[in-house]
Design an enzyme around this catalytic site. Structure first.
Site, PDB file in Angstrom:
ATOM      1  N   ASP A  52       0.984  -1.319   0.082  1.00 52.88           N
ATOM      2  CA  ASP A  52       0.126   0.066   0.136  1.00 52.88           C
ATOM      3  C   ASP A  52       0.930   1.211  -0.034  1.00 52.88           C
ATOM      4  O   ASP A  52       1.633   1.479   0.877  1.00 52.88           O
ATOM      5  CB  ASP A  52      -0.862   0.016   1.431  1.00 52.88           C
ATOM      6  CG  ASP A  52      -1.835   0.996   1.293  1.00 52.88           C
ATOM      7  OD1 ASP A  52      -1.802   2.035   0.504  1.00 52.88           O
ATOM      8  OD2 ASP A  52      -3.151   0.847   1.985  1.00 52.88           O
ATOM      9  N   ALA A  72      -0.196   4.509 -10.600  1.00 53.46           N
ATOM     10  CA  ALA A  72      -1.132   3.686  -9.725  1.00 53.46           C
ATOM     11  C   ALA A  72      -2.210   4.387  -9.205  1.00 53.46           C
ATOM     12  O   ALA A  72      -1.955   5.498  -9.090  1.00 53.46           O
ATOM     13  CB  ALA A  72      -0.273   3.149  -8.853  1.00 53.46           C
ATOM     14  N   ALA A  73      -3.535   3.858  -9.117  1.00 52.80           N
ATOM     15  CA  ALA A  73      -4.474   4.793  -8.601  1.00 52.80           C
ATOM     16  C   ALA A  73      -5.634   3.709  -8.209  1.00 52.80           C
ATOM     17  O   ALA A  73      -5.813   2.620  -8.751  1.00 52.80           O
ATOM     18  CB  ALA A  73      -4.988   5.739  -9.621  1.00 52.80           C
ATOM     19  N   ARG A  74      -6.621   4.144  -7.235  1.00 49.21           N
ATOM     20  CA  ARG A  74      -7.916   3.390  -7.257  1.00 49.21           C
ATOM     21  C   ARG A  74      -8.734   4.238  -8.316  1.00 49.21           C
ATOM     22  O   ARG A  74      -8.956   5.394  -8.159  1.00 49.21           O
ATOM     23  CB  ARG A  74      -8.613   3.843  -5.612  1.00 49.21           C
ATOM     24  CG  ARG A  74      -9.748   3.068  -5.497  1.00 49.21           C
ATOM     25  CD  ARG A  74     -10.327   3.292  -4.107  1.00 49.21           C
ATOM     26  NE  ARG A  74     -11.199   2.361  -3.765  1.00 49.21           N
ATOM     27  CZ  ARG A  74     -12.523   2.466  -3.748  1.00 49.21           C
ATOM     28  NH1 ARG A  74     -13.002   3.528  -4.231  1.00 49.21           N
ATOM     29  NH2 ARG A  74     -13.105   1.591  -3.415  1.00 49.21           N
ATOM     30  N   SER A 117      -6.743  12.902 -14.575  1.00 46.11           N
ATOM     31  CA  SER A 117      -7.864  12.598 -14.978  1.00 46.11           C
ATOM     32  C   SER A 117      -8.526  13.857 -15.766  1.00 46.11           C
ATOM     33  O   SER A 117      -8.478  14.739 -14.973  1.00 46.11           O
ATOM     34  CB  SER A 117      -8.900  11.669 -14.194  1.00 46.11           C
ATOM     35  OG  SER A 117     -10.265  11.646 -14.929  1.00 46.11           O
ATOM     36  N   TYR A 141     -13.813   9.807  -7.548  1.00 46.45           N
ATOM     37  CA  TYR A 141     -12.422   9.565  -8.189  1.00 46.45           C
ATOM     38  C   TYR A 141     -11.722  10.998  -8.802  1.00 46.45           C
ATOM     39  O   TYR A 141     -10.636  11.141  -8.249  1.00 46.45           O
ATOM     40  CB  TYR A 141     -12.571   8.672  -9.529  1.00 46.45           C
ATOM     41  CG  TYR A 141     -11.502   8.548 -10.347  1.00 46.45           C
ATOM     42  CD1 TYR A 141     -10.246   7.737  -9.921  1.00 46.45           C
ATOM     43  CD2 TYR A 141     -11.585   8.855 -11.601  1.00 46.45           C
ATOM     44  CE1 TYR A 141      -9.210   7.567 -10.793  1.00 46.45           C
ATOM     45  CE2 TYR A 141     -10.462   8.807 -12.476  1.00 46.45           C
ATOM     46  CZ  TYR A 141      -9.242   8.285 -11.961  1.00 46.45           C
ATOM     47  OH  TYR A 141      -8.121   8.125 -12.931  1.00 46.45           O
ATOM     48  N   LYS A 145      -8.216  12.968  -7.486  1.00 46.21           N
ATOM     49  CA  LYS A 145      -7.120  13.489  -8.411  1.00 46.21           C
ATOM     50  C   LYS A 145      -6.865  14.894  -8.426  1.00 46.21           C
ATOM     51  O   LYS A 145      -5.814  15.290  -8.386  1.00 46.21           O
ATOM     52  CB  LYS A 145      -7.676  12.849  -9.944  1.00 46.21           C
ATOM     53  CG  LYS A 145      -7.452  11.508 -10.201  1.00 46.21           C
ATOM     54  CD  LYS A 145      -5.833  10.814 -10.169  1.00 46.21           C
ATOM     55  CE  LYS A 145      -5.857   9.724 -10.711  1.00 46.21           C
ATOM     56  NZ  LYS A 145      -4.744   9.182 -10.685  1.00 46.21           N
TER      57      LYS A 145
END
Length: 314
Positions: A52, A72-74, A117, A141, A145
């Site tokens: 993590d 990397a991202a959720r 994004s 999301y 960001k």
């Protein structure tokens, strides 16, 4: 000169494509980071599992690195089961990003490239988004960001590490997740779709074009502490995209010309308004700053990108 470049999300859709291209071009010592190494992961010369990112101790893997590409991202989770999705997006995409960035700055990393994004700008527009538009994230999301972007720019001011932010729209390519993957499956199964009369305009970015832009940002002098919008430089309607997918697959899309207003009405009754909005709404991106400041243009057209996508997947 060999440049050590660390790529997070190295077994994900974007991160793995960046790693492959860096290795093919040469001149880079590449270290890919991932949460855990999966048995199905593509072999890589150097891949490290760091767990993590919120809690990871990364000084060892960052030592000697010239640049970090943080992919990397959720990401979008259609059926999110956590009690507080925004809190979890913040934990991973904000706290994890800033933990990585602080340790990168302490390790002497010169440049940190953050894959954000277009959702930071918004999720629908009546004119193309520009990089200097007021941010208007509409979903958890995208909100996470945007918060990460702000934290990174503050860190740049405090430490001198250069930050580059790239905001791509929908990314397509072989094995792409999300909405594009769903469209491909529909066309592949020859499902009749009521999307033959959609006249919206949407900007996309092929994975090859996005990776080329990311690599351009590793060391281009003009990229330091800038935000860039990504894209193919061509806008398509959903109808045109589906036809393009079908042509590239050799399986013409079966499209029924149903008026967009009727689709919107039906979607509202069925509680699917958000999903249909992604198919019917417009989202255009102005990449003029990206092209001019970086002396860059997308290497591939949409038609070429779709063709390459399905050539690789066959």
């Amino acid at each position: 000169m060999i440049r050590k470049t660390v790529v997070t999300g190295a077994i994900g859709f974007v991160g793995s494509a960046v790693v492959r291209e860096l290795l093919q071009r040469g001149g880079f010592e590449v270290l890919g980071l991932c949460r855990a190494i999966q048995a199905s992961a593509e072999p890589a010369p150097a891949l490290a599992a760091v767990g993590d990112l919120v809690e990871a101790e990364l000084s060892g893997v960052l030592h000697g690195a010239d640049a970090v590409i943080h992919a990397a991202a959720r990401a979008h989770i259609m059926k999110d089961e956590v009690a507080d999705p925004l809190a979890e997006y913040r934990r991973v995409n904000v706290e994890g990003t800033l933990n990585l960035a602080r340790q990168a700055a302490a390790a002497g990393v010169k440049r940190f490239v953050f894959i954000s994004s277009i959702g930071v700008n918004g999720n629908i527009n009546t004119r193309p988004f520009r990089v200097d538009d007021q941010p208007n994230p509409a979903e958890p999301y995208a909100q996470s960001k945007w918060e990460a972007e702000r934290g990174l720019m503050q860190l740049a001011a405090e430490t001198g590490m250069e930050i580059v932010v790239i905001r791509p729209p929908l990314v397509y390519g072989p094995g792409a997740p999300g909405n594009f993957g769903s469209l491909v499956r529909w066309v592949e199964k020859a499902v009749p779709l009521p999307l033959g009369a959609i006249h919206n305009q949407r900007s996309l970015v092929g994975i090859d074009n996005l990776v080329d832009l990311i690599i351009r940002c590793i060391d281009h002098p003009a990229a330091a502490n800038q935000v860039f919008l990504g894209g193919d430089g061509e806008d398509l309607s959903t109808t045109e995209l589906l036809r393009g997918v079908g042509k590239a697959m050799g399986k013409p899309a079966r499209l029924i010309p149903v008026p967009a207003g009727l689709l919107q009405f039906g979607a509202t009754l069925l509680g699917k308004k958000a999903m249909v909005q992604r198919l019917l709404g417009s989202l255009q991106v102005d990449i003029s700053k990206t092209c001019e400041l970086l002396d860059w243009k997308p290497p591939y057209t949409v038609e070429e990108g779709l063709q390459r996508c399905f050539e690789r997947s066959n």
